[in-house]
Write a protein that holds these residues in place. Structure first.
Motif, PDB file in Angstrom:
ATOM      1  N   GLY A   1       0.798  -1.057   0.120  1.00 14.35           N
ATOM      2  CA  GLY A   1      -0.174   0.220  -0.021  1.00 14.35           C
ATOM      3  C   GLY A   1       1.061   1.061   0.218  1.00 14.35           C
ATOM      4  O   GLY A   1       0.399   2.711   0.039  1.00 14.35           O
ATOM      5  N   GLU A   2       2.230   1.208  -0.150  1.00 15.82           N
ATOM      6  CA  GLU A   2       3.557   1.963   0.267  1.00 15.82           C
ATOM      7  C   GLU A   2       2.731   3.712   0.579  1.00 15.82           C
ATOM      8  O   GLU A   2       2.260   3.907   0.102  1.00 15.82           O
ATOM      9  CB  GLU A   2       3.128   2.861  -1.654  1.00 15.82           C
ATOM     10  CG  GLU A   2       3.055   1.842  -2.567  1.00 15.82           C
ATOM     11  CD  GLU A   2       3.109   2.309  -4.305  1.00 15.82           C
ATOM     12  OE1 GLU A   2       2.665   3.478  -4.430  1.00 15.82           O
ATOM     13  OE2 GLU A   2       4.157   1.499  -5.016  1.00 15.82           O
ATOM     14  N   PRO A   3       2.736   3.100   2.124  1.00 16.49           N
ATOM     15  CA  PRO A   3       2.797   3.892   3.715  1.00 16.49           C
ATOM     16  C   PRO A   3       3.324   5.384   3.002  1.00 16.49           C
ATOM     17  O   PRO A   3       4.710   5.732   3.202  1.00 16.49           O
ATOM     18  CB  PRO A   3       2.841   3.954   4.745  1.00 16.49           C
ATOM     19  CG  PRO A   3       3.522   2.229   4.638  1.00 16.49           C
ATOM     20  CD  PRO A   3       3.347   1.247   2.557  1.00 16.49           C
ATOM     21  N   GLY A   4       2.933   6.199   3.036  1.00 18.93           N
ATOM     22  CA  GLY A   4       3.850   7.266   3.749  1.00 18.93           C
ATOM     23  C   GLY A   4       4.147   8.496   2.360  1.00 18.93           C
ATOM     24  O   GLY A   4       4.726   9.251   1.356  1.00 18.93           O
ATOM     25  N   LYS A   5       3.477   7.475   0.871  1.00 17.11           N
ATOM     26  CA  LYS A   5       3.927   7.913   0.051  1.00 17.11           C
ATOM     27  C   LYS A   5       3.636   9.144  -0.986  1.00 17.11           C
ATOM     28  O   LYS A   5       4.321  10.308  -1.461  1.00 17.11           O
ATOM     29  CB  LYS A   5       2.912   6.866  -1.655  1.00 17.11           C
ATOM     30  CG  LYS A   5       3.663   7.268  -3.275  1.00 17.11           C
ATOM     31  CD  LYS A   5       2.849   6.289  -3.747  1.00 17.11           C
ATOM     32  CE  LYS A   5       3.228   6.871  -4.737  1.00 17.11           C
ATOM     33  NZ  LYS A   5       2.461   5.536  -6.730  1.00 17.11           N
TER      34      LYS A   5
ATOM     35  N   ALA B   1       3.721  11.984   0.991  1.00 18.30           N
ATOM     36  CA  ALA B   1       4.548  13.039   1.718  1.00 18.30           C
ATOM     37  C   ALA B   1       5.771  12.454   1.199  1.00 18.30           C
ATOM     38  O   ALA B   1       6.735  14.122   0.576  1.00 18.30           O
ATOM     39  CB  ALA B   1       4.263  12.581   3.390  1.00 18.30           C
ATOM     40  N   LEU B   2       6.655  11.204   0.989  1.00 21.91           N
ATOM     41  CA  LEU B   2       7.404  11.251   0.421  1.00 21.91           C
ATOM     42  C   LEU B   2       7.855  11.715  -1.421  1.00 21.91           C
ATOM     43  O   LEU B   2       8.581  12.201  -1.763  1.00 21.91           O
ATOM     44  CB  LEU B   2       7.942   9.606   0.560  1.00 21.91           C
ATOM     45  CG  LEU B   2       8.371   9.717   1.468  1.00 21.91           C
ATOM     46  CD1 LEU B   2       8.862   8.019   1.408  1.00 21.91           C
ATOM     47  CD2 LEU B   2       9.290   9.951   2.042  1.00 21.91           C
ATOM     48  N   SER B   3       6.381  12.070  -1.983  1.00 20.50           N
ATOM     49  CA  SER B   3       6.753  11.965  -3.452  1.00 20.50           C
ATOM     50  C   SER B   3       7.805  13.478  -3.464  1.00 20.50           C
ATOM     51  O   SER B   3       7.833  13.759  -4.454  1.00 20.50           O
ATOM     52  CB  SER B   3       4.988  12.112  -4.043  1.00 20.50           C
ATOM     53  OG  SER B   3       4.772  10.667  -4.133  1.00 20.50           O
ATOM     54  N   THR B   4       7.282  14.617  -2.418  1.00 22.51           N
ATOM     55  CA  THR B   4       7.716  15.568  -2.158  1.00 22.51           C
ATOM     56  C   THR B   4       8.947  16.103  -2.770  1.00 22.51           C
ATOM     57  O   THR B   4      10.068  17.369  -2.024  1.00 22.51           O
ATOM     58  CB  THR B   4       6.965  16.352  -0.819  1.00 22.51           C
ATOM     59  OG1 THR B   4       7.346  16.035  -0.344  1.00 22.51           O
ATOM     60  CG2 THR B   4       5.715  16.262  -1.352  1.00 22.51           C
TER      61      THR B   4
ATOM     62  N   ARG C   1      12.335   7.057  -9.773  1.00 22.30           N
ATOM     63  CA  ARG C   1      12.364   5.463  -9.354  1.00 22.30           C
ATOM     64  C   ARG C   1      11.332   4.706  -8.514  1.00 22.30           C
ATOM     65  O   ARG C   1      12.003   2.917  -8.388  1.00 22.30           O
ATOM     66  CB  ARG C   1      13.817   5.401  -8.735  1.00 22.30           C
ATOM     67  CG  ARG C   1      14.473   6.231  -8.277  1.00 22.30           C
ATOM     68  CD  ARG C   1      16.211   6.002  -9.243  1.00 22.30           C
ATOM     69  NE  ARG C   1      16.293   4.584  -7.928  1.00 22.30           N
ATOM     70  CZ  ARG C   1      17.249   3.843  -9.109  1.00 22.30           C
ATOM     71  NH1 ARG C   1      18.006   3.871  -9.678  1.00 22.30           N
ATOM     72  NH2 ARG C   1      17.200   2.722  -7.777  1.00 22.30           N
ATOM     73  N   GLY C   2      10.546   5.083  -8.472  1.00 22.45           N
ATOM     74  CA  GLY C   2       9.549   4.463  -8.011  1.00 22.45           C
ATOM     75  C   GLY C   2       9.556   4.309  -6.321  1.00 22.45           C
ATOM     76  O   GLY C   2      10.565   4.695  -5.950  1.00 22.45           O
ATOM     77  N   TYR C   3       8.598   4.287  -5.710  1.00 26.43           N
ATOM     78  CA  TYR C   3       8.026   3.640  -4.184  1.00 26.43           C
ATOM     79  C   TYR C   3       9.447   3.326  -3.597  1.00 26.43           C
ATOM     80  O   TYR C   3       9.629   3.493  -2.438  1.00 26.43           O
ATOM     81  CB  TYR C   3       6.982   3.900  -3.467  1.00 26.43           C
ATOM     82  CG  TYR C   3       6.667   3.564  -2.545  1.00 26.43           C
ATOM     83  CD1 TYR C   3       6.167   4.944  -1.458  1.00 26.43           C
ATOM     84  CD2 TYR C   3       6.959   2.197  -1.815  1.00 26.43           C
ATOM     85  CE1 TYR C   3       6.454   5.071  -0.279  1.00 26.43           C
ATOM     86  CE2 TYR C   3       6.450   2.107  -0.749  1.00 26.43           C
ATOM     87  CZ  TYR C   3       6.430   3.566  -0.087  1.00 26.43           C
ATOM     88  OH  TYR C   3       5.947   3.265   1.801  1.00 26.43           O
ATOM     89  N   TYR C   4       9.057   1.595  -3.804  1.00 24.76           N
ATOM     90  CA  TYR C   4      10.430   0.473  -3.088  1.00 24.76           C
ATOM     91  C   TYR C   4      11.872   0.964  -4.015  1.00 24.76           C
ATOM     92  O   TYR C   4      12.647   0.533  -2.817  1.00 24.76           O
ATOM     93  CB  TYR C   4       9.472  -0.296  -3.506  1.00 24.76           C
ATOM     94  CG  TYR C   4       7.971  -0.440  -3.343  1.00 24.76           C
ATOM     95  CD1 TYR C   4       8.114  -0.828  -1.570  1.00 24.76           C
ATOM     96  CD2 TYR C   4       7.066  -0.772  -3.558  1.00 24.76           C
ATOM     97  CE1 TYR C   4       7.321  -1.171  -1.257  1.00 24.76           C
ATOM     98  CE2 TYR C   4       6.602  -1.324  -3.399  1.00 24.76           C
ATOM     99  CZ  TYR C   4       5.898  -1.155  -2.319  1.00 24.76           C
ATOM    100  OH  TYR C   4       4.174  -1.522  -1.149  1.00 24.76           O
ATOM    101  N   HIS C   5      11.868   1.435  -4.730  1.00 23.53           N
ATOM    102  CA  HIS C   5      13.413   2.056  -5.183  1.00 23.53           C
ATOM    103  C   HIS C   5      13.925   3.061  -4.006  1.00 23.53           C
ATOM    104  O   HIS C   5      15.075   3.150  -3.859  1.00 23.53           O
ATOM    105  CB  HIS C   5      13.645   2.546  -6.466  1.00 23.53           C
ATOM    106  CG  HIS C   5      14.434   0.933  -6.494  1.00 23.53           C
ATOM    107  ND1 HIS C   5      14.927   0.225  -7.505  1.00 23.53           N
ATOM    108  CD2 HIS C   5      12.429   0.103  -7.933  1.00 23.53           C
ATOM    109  CE1 HIS C   5      14.797  -1.401  -7.531  1.00 23.53           C
ATOM    110  NE2 HIS C   5      12.720  -0.818  -8.778  1.00 23.53           N
TER     111      HIS C   5
END
Length: 158
Positions: A40-44, A46-49, A64-68
């Motif tokens: 579910g990619e938590p915090g995505k 916020a981290l997208s900024t 790069r994508g969330y997990y990378h």
């Protein structure tokens, strides 16, 4: 006994760094583990900024994508904290003196350079001065925190 413990810690950290630097990126990749642990990619949002320039590449969730991206943050945090802790152990091993903090920082910088050189000769790894700077920043941060704690303790006693 304390010096022996510090010496054992130093050896353990250096062996761990050597093993880590000997592995390719694929051998160390955390992406599949992160996919299992962080569904579910938590915090995505916020981290997208966040966005970093590293090795002439943009590092972001978009690129790069969330997990990378999360793996990148974990790897860089590991650099910072490992070399910060290494600096404290080196400080602990050095004889007392006015240059002790500086020497601990310099020895840690030299070890960071050696670690990156080792990575240079490992296939599938990048070796950059940016990591040396990050490692050194961790060392200096931990040593400054130690100096502040020691100063506060000294002032409290007086």
């Amino acid at each position: 006994m304390k010096k022996l413990l510090a010496l054992l810690l130093l050896i353990s950290i250096l062996v761990g760094l050597s093993i880590s630097s000997s592995q390719t990126y694929e051998q160390q990749s955390l992406v599949s583990t992160l996919q299992q642990w962080l569904p579910g990619e938590p915090g995505k949002t916020a981290l997208s900024t966040w966005e970093f320039s590293y090795w002439d590449r943009t590092i972001s969730i978009e690129e790069r994508g969330y997990y990378h991206f999360v793996e990148f943050l974990i790897r860089k945090a590991a650099h910072f904290f490992t070399f910060g802790f290494l600096a404290l152990v080196i400080y602990w091993l050095l004889p007392k003196g006015k240059a002790r903090l500086l020497l601990a920082a310099l020895f840690t910088f030299a070890l960071a350079c050696a670690d990156e050189l080792h990575q240079y000769f490992t296939g599938g790894r990048t070796s950059t001065m940016q990591d040396v700077y990050l490692d050194t920043a961790g060392a200096v941060t931990f040593l400054l925190l130690l100096a502040l704690v020691r100063l506060a303790s000294h002032l409290r006693k007086n």
